[in-house]
Design a protein around this motif. Structure first.
Motif, PDB file in Angstrom:
ATOM      1  N   VAL A   1      10.046 -22.426  19.862  1.00  0.00           N
ATOM      2  CA  VAL A   1      10.294 -21.150  19.188  1.00  0.00           C
ATOM      3  C   VAL A   1       9.038 -20.269  19.235  1.00  0.00           C
ATOM      4  CG1 VAL A   1      10.763 -20.075  16.935  1.00  0.00           C
ATOM      5  CG2 VAL A   1      12.140 -22.013  17.718  1.00  0.00           C
ATOM      6  N   ILE A   2       7.861 -20.879  19.080  1.00  0.00           N
ATOM      7  CA  ILE A   2       6.612 -20.119  19.186  1.00  0.00           C
ATOM      8  C   ILE A   2       6.472 -19.517  20.582  1.00  0.00           C
ATOM      9  CG2 ILE A   2       4.083 -20.296  19.186  1.00  0.00           C
ATOM     10  CD1 ILE A   2       4.421 -22.505  17.037  1.00  0.00           C
ATOM     11  N   LEU A   3       6.791 -20.303  21.602  1.00  0.00           N
ATOM     12  CA  LEU A   3       6.731 -19.808  22.973  1.00  0.00           C
ATOM     13  C   LEU A   3       7.699 -18.652  23.180  1.00  0.00           C
ATOM     14  CD1 LEU A   3       5.813 -19.991  25.925  1.00  0.00           C
ATOM     15  CD2 LEU A   3       7.571 -21.753  26.272  1.00  0.00           C
ATOM     16  N   ILE A   4       8.904 -18.781  22.648  1.00  0.00           N
ATOM     17  CA  ILE A   4       9.899 -17.712  22.787  1.00  0.00           C
ATOM     18  C   ILE A   4       9.410 -16.433  22.111  1.00  0.00           C
ATOM     19  CG2 ILE A   4      12.233 -16.994  22.125  1.00  0.00           C
ATOM     20  CD1 ILE A   4      13.028 -19.980  22.404  1.00  0.00           C
ATOM     21  N   PHE A   5       8.815 -16.578  20.932  1.00  0.00           N
ATOM     22  CA  PHE A   5       8.256 -15.416  20.235  1.00  0.00           C
ATOM     23  C   PHE A   5       7.197 -14.745  21.103  1.00  0.00           C
ATOM     24  CE2 PHE A   5       5.350 -13.213  17.435  1.00  0.00           C
ATOM     25  CZ  PHE A   5       6.178 -12.585  16.517  1.00  0.00           C
TER      26      PHE A   5
END
Length: 223
Positions: A178-182
């Motif tokens: 999720v951090i990567l997607i953000f």
């Protein structure tokens, strides 16, 4: 694969992907195109708010105070909205996404001279999103900021190394993803803002529209 209950459709990873991309996009957009103010990262806004207060730069202070207050108002009204809206044609979270899309379209039409208004609307929208979409398969997540996700990811990674239980490793992977997607959403916001200017926020509206459409299809697919 459909989930058993519509109440947790908003926790599906595909929905969260597009919502989180939009969250990262909005932060990059507001910072780059709307006076270096964060739509989501209210911690940064509060630091800069008090820095400007100390410097007696009250005009700049207002620019950072507005999104903080708008974010708080967005969370407050999202809670009230959840309590007040009964499910009719759509689920209350779909109404939230629809409202966010309208806000993005309005922001695209607001001139640079009214950046404070644009930032207020964006922070309000982000607050409604962060309240409405805060779990993936039972895990607490944030789709508009990273600090909580980073803490949870690393906490689960550490617990995995202590216990060797695979569930902690899987949780850590989800949080880091999720951090990567953000981050990818922020990168997209940076790249498109350079070319499209203030109109680039319409891309975030498009990302949210995809999430809305996924929920709509799932809802009617279960009918």
């Amino acid at each position: 694969m459909k989930l058993k209950s519509y109440e947790n459709l908003h926790e599906t990873f595909l929905v969260i992907v597009f919502i989180t991309l939009a969250g990262g996009f909005q932060d990059a957009y507001s910072y780059l195109m709307r006076g270096r103010v964060f739509a989501n990262a209210q911690t940064g806004n509060i630091v800069l708010l008090f820095k400007n207060i100390v410097d007696l730069n009250f005009k700049e202070s207002i620019a950072y105070l507005i999104p903080v207050l708008s974010f708080a108002l967005g969370v407050y009204l999202a809670v009230r909205f959840e309590d007040a809206i009964e499910k009719r044609v759509l689920h209350w979270r779909q109404y939230v996404i629809g409202f966010e899309i309208i806000i993005m379209i309005l922001v695209a039409m607001i001139p640079k001279s009214l950046d404070n208004l644009a930032n207020a609307l964006l922070s309000f929208s982000c607050a409604m999103q962060v309240y409405s979409f805060k779990k993936i398969h039972g895990l607490n997540f944030a789709t508009t900021m990273c600090i909580g996700n980073l803490r949870s990811a690393t906490e689960n990674l550490s617990k995995y190394h202590i216990t060797k239980q695979e569930v902690y490793l899987e949780n850590a992977k989800k949080y880091y993803t999720v951090i990567l997607i953000f981050g990818l959403g922020a990168a997209l916001g940076y790249l498109t803002s350079k070319g499209l200017g203030i109109k680039s926020i319409l891309i975030a509206a498009g990302l949210l529209a995809i999430s809305f459409f996924i929920l709509f299809l799932e809802e009617h697919g279960q009918a």
